[in-house]
Design an enzyme around this catalytic site. Structure first.
Site, PDB file in Angstrom:
ATOM      1  N   ASN A 268     -18.507 -14.764  66.133  1.00 44.85           N
ATOM      2  CA  ASN A 268     -18.225 -15.874  65.177  1.00 44.85           C
ATOM      3  C   ASN A 268     -17.140 -15.458  64.413  1.00 44.85           C
ATOM      4  O   ASN A 268     -16.637 -16.371  63.814  1.00 44.85           O
ATOM      5  CB  ASN A 268     -19.497 -16.508  64.563  1.00 44.85           C
ATOM      6  CG  ASN A 268     -19.285 -17.340  63.426  1.00 44.85           C
ATOM      7  OD1 ASN A 268     -18.827 -18.264  63.370  1.00 44.85           O
ATOM      8  ND2 ASN A 268     -19.075 -16.728  62.203  1.00 44.85           N
TER       9      ASN A 268
ATOM     10  N   TYR B 276      -3.395 -18.784  64.823  1.00 45.11           N
ATOM     11  CA  TYR B 276      -4.615 -18.999  64.859  1.00 45.11           C
ATOM     12  C   TYR B 276      -4.963 -19.859  66.233  1.00 45.11           C
ATOM     13  O   TYR B 276      -5.985 -19.597  66.829  1.00 45.11           O
ATOM     14  CB  TYR B 276      -5.411 -19.785  63.684  1.00 45.11           C
ATOM     15  CG  TYR B 276      -6.797 -20.421  63.822  1.00 45.11           C
ATOM     16  CD1 TYR B 276      -7.756 -19.486  63.660  1.00 45.11           C
ATOM     17  CD2 TYR B 276      -7.063 -21.729  64.185  1.00 45.11           C
ATOM     18  CE1 TYR B 276      -8.971 -19.886  63.579  1.00 45.11           C
ATOM     19  CE2 TYR B 276      -8.255 -22.105  64.362  1.00 45.11           C
ATOM     20  CZ  TYR B 276      -9.383 -20.969  64.188  1.00 45.11           C
ATOM     21  OH  TYR B 276     -10.574 -21.703  64.157  1.00 45.11           O
TER      22      TYR B 276
HETATM   23  N1  LIG Z   1     -14.640 -24.588  60.141  1.00 41.82           N
HETATM   24  C1  LIG Z   1     -13.987 -25.007  61.016  1.00 41.82           C
HETATM   25  O1  LIG Z   1     -13.473 -26.037  61.051  1.00 41.82           O
HETATM   26  C2  LIG Z   1     -13.922 -24.220  62.440  1.00 41.82           C
HETATM   27  C3  LIG Z   1     -13.430 -25.061  63.512  1.00 41.82           C
HETATM   28  C4  LIG Z   1     -13.334 -24.240  64.763  1.00 41.82           C
HETATM   29  C5  LIG Z   1     -13.635 -22.958  64.902  1.00 41.82           C
HETATM   30  N2  LIG Z   1     -14.217 -22.201  63.756  1.00 41.82           N
HETATM   31  C6  LIG Z   1     -14.220 -20.833  63.984  1.00 41.82           C
HETATM   32  O2  LIG Z   1     -15.703 -20.658  63.616  1.00 41.82           O
HETATM   33  C7  LIG Z   1     -15.784 -19.246  63.002  1.00 41.82           C
HETATM   34  C8  LIG Z   1     -16.502 -19.286  61.521  1.00 41.82           C
HETATM   35  O3  LIG Z   1     -15.523 -20.238  60.702  1.00 41.82           O
HETATM   36  P1  LIG Z   1     -16.043 -20.678  59.360  1.00 41.82           P
HETATM   37  O4  LIG Z   1     -15.535 -22.057  59.044  1.00 41.82           O
HETATM   38  O5  LIG Z   1     -17.472 -20.666  59.038  1.00 41.82           O
HETATM   39  O6  LIG Z   1     -15.153 -19.556  58.632  1.00 41.82           O
HETATM   40  P2  LIG Z   1     -15.444 -18.949  56.874  1.00 41.82           P
HETATM   41  O7  LIG Z   1     -14.217 -18.276  56.698  1.00 41.82           O
HETATM   42  O8  LIG Z   1     -16.519 -19.646  55.885  1.00 41.82           O
HETATM   43  O9  LIG Z   1     -16.526 -17.867  57.616  1.00 41.82           O
HETATM   44  C9  LIG Z   1     -15.964 -16.717  58.403  1.00 41.82           C
HETATM   45  C10 LIG Z   1     -16.827 -15.300  58.012  1.00 41.82           C
HETATM   46  O10 LIG Z   1     -16.037 -14.175  58.939  1.00 41.82           O
HETATM   47  C11 LIG Z   1     -16.175 -13.239  58.004  1.00 41.82           C
HETATM   48  N3  LIG Z   1     -15.131 -12.253  58.508  1.00 41.82           N
HETATM   49  C12 LIG Z   1     -13.771 -12.456  58.275  1.00 41.82           C
HETATM   50  N4  LIG Z   1     -13.070 -11.297  58.851  1.00 41.82           N
HETATM   51  C13 LIG Z   1     -13.953 -10.484  59.412  1.00 41.82           C
HETATM   52  C14 LIG Z   1     -13.972  -8.937  59.610  1.00 41.82           C
HETATM   53  N5  LIG Z   1     -12.720  -8.482  60.030  1.00 41.82           N
HETATM   54  N6  LIG Z   1     -15.154  -8.585  60.117  1.00 41.82           N
HETATM   55  C15 LIG Z   1     -16.258  -9.154  60.079  1.00 41.82           C
HETATM   56  N7  LIG Z   1     -16.487 -10.449  59.296  1.00 41.82           N
HETATM   57  C16 LIG Z   1     -15.271 -10.967  59.053  1.00 41.82           C
HETATM   58  C17 LIG Z   1     -15.950 -13.619  56.691  1.00 41.82           C
HETATM   59  O11 LIG Z   1     -16.454 -12.942  55.654  1.00 41.82           O
HETATM   60  C18 LIG Z   1     -16.657 -14.953  56.691  1.00 41.82           C
HETATM   61  O12 LIG Z   1     -18.002 -14.557  56.181  1.00 41.82           O
HETATM   62  C19 LIG Z   1     -14.492 -18.803  63.008  1.00 41.82           C
HETATM   63  O13 LIG Z   1     -14.338 -17.879  64.102  1.00 41.82           O
HETATM   64  C20 LIG Z   1     -13.547 -19.808  62.941  1.00 41.82           C
HETATM   65  O14 LIG Z   1     -12.334 -19.583  63.675  1.00 41.82           O
HETATM   66  C21 LIG Z   1     -14.241 -23.009  62.629  1.00 41.82           C
END
Ligand SMILES: NC(=O)c1ccc[n+]([C@@H]2O[C@H](COP(=O)([O-])OP(=O)(O)OC[C@H]3O[C@@H](n4cnc5c(N)ncnc54)[C@H](O)[C@@H]3O)[C@@H](O)[C@H]2O)c1
Length: 251
Positions: free
Chosen positions: A88, A156
């Protein structure tokens, strides 16, 4: 219900947002959850334990093979071999939108490194443990931005297209090893990070207007589909991409 009873489940990027919500849900389903993030995972771990669940917090950068190896050792010591992995962790919520011709090569490389290479590295690191367990379930997180060609964060969108390709190749190569690999593509989700980003806030209303189910998407909306992909109910499903977006895209 305890659909993941005693399964050892690793979640990356689980300090906050979608990863944290899923880790908590897995804990409620009886899993032994390995909560990993580059930042502190204390809030997620405490929340799981406070309702009687089992959790181990590990600080881990998904792009560091040393961190990944240390996480696998700690997970096996605490809980035994790993069965499920949710890739994730990703860079998304903090990205400010701009045309691709203003993106630097460094910005491009960082997003690719975390969002694509990170999933590859963690999966590679966890595989020997899954083989010791004798079965495995891997779920990767892509994004609905791939289907409409999201504007302003081309690095992205490209990275999340890569996650779909990686999922399919992994599924083919692991099909003979009792390991399934699928991915879920969330729509715009109200997470800790997206709430903080003004660019993503602006995208909320038009996104909702284009959904069949006209409301915000929350991290909890992903629990059903991802839990299903972690259980034996999905044992003959691999290499697939499931849209969880309130019916915005219909493929
Ligand atoms: N929120 C959305 O609208 C959405 C939509 C589609 C996909 N996503 C995907 O879902 C996932 C989570 O998104 P979110 O909205 O919860 O984001 P977020 O930024 O709230 O959480 C992402 C987490 O990943 C961690 N992270 C970042 N770089 C890292 C690394 N190098 N190693 C370990 N951990 C790391 C961060 O510390 C954070 O806790 C992501 O892959 C994002 O691309 C999110």
């Amino acid at each position: 219900m305890e659909r993941l009873k005693d399964k050892v489940v690793v979640v990356t990027g689980a300090a906050r947002g979608i990863g944290s919500a899923l880790a908590k849900a897995f804990g409620t389903e009886g899993a032994k959850v390995v909560v990993t993030d580059i930042n502190t995972t204390a809030e997620t771990v405490d929340a799981i334990k406070s309702v009687g669940g089992q959790a181990l917090g590990v600080t881990m950068d998904v792009t560091s093979n040393d961190d990944i190896a240390a996480m696998v050792r700690a997970a096996e010591e605490a809980f035994g071999p790993i069965e499920c992995l949710l890739n994730n962790a990703g860079l998304f919520a903090n990205i400010r939108l701009k045309p691709f011709w203003e993106l630097s090569e460094d910005e491009w490389d960082l997003v690719m490194r975390v969002n694509v290479r990170g999933g590859f590295q963690v999966t590679k690191g966890v595989l020997p443990s899954m083989r010791r367990r004798g079965r495995g379930k891997i779920v990767n997180i892509s994004s609905g931005t791939v289907f409409h060609g999201g504007v302003g964060h081309m690095h992205y969108v490209t990275s999340k297209g890569g996650v779909i390709g990686m999922t399919r190749s992994m599924a083919r190569e692991l099909g003979g090893q009792n390991i399934t690999v699928n991915c879920v593509a969330p729509g715009l989700t109200e997470s800790d990070g997206t709430r903080e980003n003004p660019d993503l806030h602006v995208a909320r209303a038009p996104t909702i207007a284009n959904r069949s189910i006209k409301r915000d998407m929350l991290p909890d909306d992903l629990i059903g589909a991802i839990t299903f992909l972690m259980t034996s109910d999905s044992d003959f499903i691999t290499g697939q991409m499931i849209n969880v977006d309130g019916g915005r895209y219909m493929y």
